[in-house]
Design an enzyme around this catalytic site. Structure first.
Site, PDB file in Angstrom:
ATOM      1  CB  ALA A   1      -0.913  -0.007   1.219  1.00 33.72           C
TER       2      ALA A   1
ATOM      3  NE  ARG B  19     -25.314  -7.589  16.774  1.00 34.72           N
ATOM      4  CZ  ARG B  19     -25.569  -8.347  15.738  1.00 34.72           C
ATOM      5  NH1 ARG B  19     -26.435  -7.972  14.841  1.00 34.72           N
ATOM      6  NH2 ARG B  19     -24.971  -9.500  15.560  1.00 34.72           N
TER       7      ARG B  19
ATOM      8  CE  LYS C 251     -23.833 -11.144   1.749  1.00 28.30           C
ATOM      9  NZ  LYS C 251     -23.349 -12.452   2.062  1.00 28.30           N
TER      10      LYS C 251
ATOM     11  N   GLY D 288     -17.012 -13.982  -1.674  1.00 28.21           N
ATOM     12  CA  GLY D 288     -16.036 -14.010  -0.573  1.00 28.21           C
ATOM     13  C   GLY D 288     -14.651 -13.561  -0.998  1.00 28.21           C
TER      14      GLY D 288
ATOM     15  CB  ILE E  19     -13.350 -15.381  -5.801  1.00 32.87           C
ATOM     16  CG1 ILE E  19     -13.553 -16.782  -5.242  1.00 32.87           C
ATOM     17  CG2 ILE E  19     -12.887 -15.430  -7.254  1.00 32.87           C
ATOM     18  CD1 ILE E  19     -14.618 -17.587  -5.986  1.00 32.87           C
TER      19      ILE E  19
ATOM     20  N   GLY F 190     -21.220 -21.450  10.527  1.00 34.63           N
ATOM     21  CA  GLY F 190     -21.141 -19.988  10.389  1.00 34.63           C
ATOM     22  C   GLY F 190     -21.146 -19.495   8.947  1.00 34.63           C
TER      23      GLY F 190
ATOM     24  CD  GLU G 146     -25.768 -13.808   4.445  1.00 34.94           C
ATOM     25  OE1 GLU G 146     -25.819 -12.728   5.042  1.00 34.94           O
ATOM     26  OE2 GLU G 146     -24.730 -14.219   3.892  1.00 34.94           O
TER      27      GLU G 146
ATOM     28  CE  LYS H  71     -22.695 -13.567  -1.906  1.00 38.44           C
ATOM     29  NZ  LYS H  71     -22.669 -14.926  -1.353  1.00 38.44           N
TER      30      LYS H  71
ATOM     31  N   GLY I 180     -16.588 -17.166   5.025  1.00 36.75           N
ATOM     32  CA  GLY I 180     -15.627 -17.486   6.087  1.00 36.75           C
ATOM     33  C   GLY I 180     -14.811 -16.262   6.462  1.00 36.75           C
TER      34      GLY I 180
HETATM   35  N1  HSE Z   1     -24.193 -16.642   3.256  1.00 37.81           N
HETATM   36  C1  HSE Z   1     -23.232 -16.357   2.242  1.00 37.81           C
HETATM   37  C2  HSE Z   1     -22.916 -17.640   1.512  1.00 37.81           C
HETATM   38  C3  HSE Z   1     -21.979 -15.772   2.871  1.00 37.81           C
HETATM   39  O1  HSE Z   1     -23.308 -18.703   1.991  1.00 37.81           O
HETATM   40  O2  HSE Z   1     -22.319 -17.595   0.444  1.00 37.81           O
HETATM   41  C4  HSE Z   1     -21.036 -15.152   1.875  1.00 37.81           C
HETATM   42  O3  HSE Z   1     -21.628 -14.108   1.164  1.00 37.81           O
END
Ligand code: HSE
Length: 438
Positions: free
Chosen positions: A35, A47, A107, A136, A138, A189, A192, A207, A304
């Site tokens: 950078a 939160r 998104k 993610g 990529i 995890g 959403e 997306k 992730g």
């Molecule tokens: N919930 C989304 C997925 C997370 O499963 O692709 C990444 O945007």
């Protein structure tokens, strides 16, 4: 003399926020070499202030009010990782009004309010970067917006929701049912907070909206995306598809086709020999076809902590490199110059052409298949393959599977309603679209 590190205000200390702090810390030296300055999170908003965290908060002031960060004169870049529309939209617009650059993984926010946000950013001469919003880790935004800038892009299609892909993989590989595969995606995890957003195709539609805009130079128009989720896919379809040499994947497809742009998210049979068919679990893959380059494929972790942080940090580096450049000479947010965005019409799903997989239950007696194929013939639908299976123990109806050639959706809808009206056919005809991705 070395420049002072850039101060970043981080909103959201969840999975991706934590990943971002860890990556910025672990790779601080490499990042600064790229950078030209250090990048440090000086303030953060969370939160839950009492949560046990998997990262150190050393050197980071924990703040309660997100607006205190976007109004803080010391913060140069706001990193929005809270997700959702409210209050994220207001926070981002306030940051822009205050002359701050923004990096976001949101998104939904970009797909639904991006036109307004980018216009506000253009007026103010600030950058809004959103690599982490799609697929993610990529770097697909960078690839389409910059790497393929010499091409007329024809198709963008891919697996852009890791949760759906994980569920379909578990159903095929482990024989899991939909519910238990979904619970396991939630435990890991990936899903959403409201998993319906994943399994009903909303997340992929967000997306796809973004990808289509930067691929074709059209406005962001989420409401024009046709959307179908994976909740109706059953293990038998996965099994029959396999017998026919196909895999079922939830795909987002944007195509610049004769008559308009196709924008659709739905379960799709794809040939098992296609590279995308072997993308399993949480991994994402995006196929981009350009007129000059032909097909290109981008593969990687679609969700992730650190994979998504990889995209967030890349955006932070990009912003730091470009923040001193004249705004007119930066890469446009949506790849095309704002005045050159053109409102090409989006096709209605009725006019889209695909091949089809049909599964129905029919009485096993002479003439029944002939009646069904006659209806298909009347609608100009050519049959590629038919399989009749053994009836379930004691059942009067046998499962029959058809693979058809490409036909307009309108014809198929008409044919299905006539087939369902036959006395010899029990219940609904279940259909999944088929794409060769050639
Ligand atoms: N919930 C989304 C997925 C997370 O499963 O692709 C990444 O945007």
């Amino acid at each position: 003399m070395a420049l002072k590190p850039v101060n970043v205000g981080l909103l959201g200390l969840g999975t991706v926020g934590g990943g971002t702090i860890n990556v910025l810390r672990r790779n601080a030296e490499e990042i600064a070499r790229r950078a030209g300055r250090g990048i440090r999170v000086s303030k953060a908003v969370a939160r839950d202030h009492h949560k046990l965290r998997s990262f150190s908060m050393e050197g980071i002031a924990l703040i309660e009010d997100p607006f205190a960060i976007v109004n803080d004169p010391e913060i140069e870049i706001v990193c929005e990782l809270i997700g959702g529309i409210d209050p994220a939209r207001e926070i981002v617009l306030t940051a822009i009004r205050n002359g701050k650059h923004v990096v976001t993984a949101n998104k939904a926010l970009i797909a639904l309010h991006g036109n307004e946000i980018f216009e506000a950013a253009r007026r103010k001469g600030v950058i809004v970067a959103f690599e982490a919003a799609v697929a993610g880790g990529i770097p697909i935004i960078k690839a389409v917006r910059e790497g393929l800038a010499g091409n007329r892009i024809q198709t963008v299609a891919g697996i852009i929701n890791g949760t759906c892909n994980y569920i379909l993989s578990e159903m095929r590989e482990q024989g899991s049912d939909f519910r238990s595969a979904l619970s396991s995606a939630q435990r890991l995890g990936y899903a959403e907070a409201d998993a319906a957003i994943d399994v009903e195709g909303v997340d992929a539609a967000h997306k796809l909206t973004i990808l289509a805009s930067i691929a074709f130079g059209i406005p962001l128009q989420f409401d024009k995306v046709y959307r179908e989720g994976i909740t109706q896919i059953s293990p038998v379809d996965i099994h029959y598809a396999e017998e026919l040499g196909y895999r079922i994947k939830s795909l987002g497809i944007a195509r610049n086709a004769p008559g308009g742009i196709e924008l659709r998210v739905h379960p799709t049979l794809i040939p098992e020999r296609h590279l995308i068919a072997s993308v399993e679990g949480i991994m994402n893959a995006v196929l981009v076809i350009g007129d000059a380059i032909g097909p290109t494929l981008y593969y990687g972790a679609g969700a992730g902590a650190e994979p998504t942080a990889s995209a967030v940090v890349a955006d932070l580096v990009d912003v730091v490199r470009a923040m001193t450049a004249d705004p007119e000479n930066r890469v446009p947010h949506l790849a095309f110059q704002p005045h050159a965005i053109s409102d090409i019409s989006v096709k209605s799903m009725d006019d889209v052409e695909t091949a089809y997989y049909l599964r129905l239950y029919a009485v096993d007696r002479p003439g029944v298949l002939a009646n069904i194929t006659a209806i298909l013939g009347q609608q100009d639908i050519s049959i590629e393959a038919i399989i009749q299976k053994e009836p379930d123990h004691g059942a009067r109806h046998v499962p029959v599977i058809f693979l058809t050639q490409r036909i307009r959706e309108r014809n198929m809808v008409e044919a299905i309603s006539k087939i369902e009206a036959l006395d010899a056919v029990d219940g609904k005809v279940f259909r999944i679209r088929v794409e060769t991705l050639a």
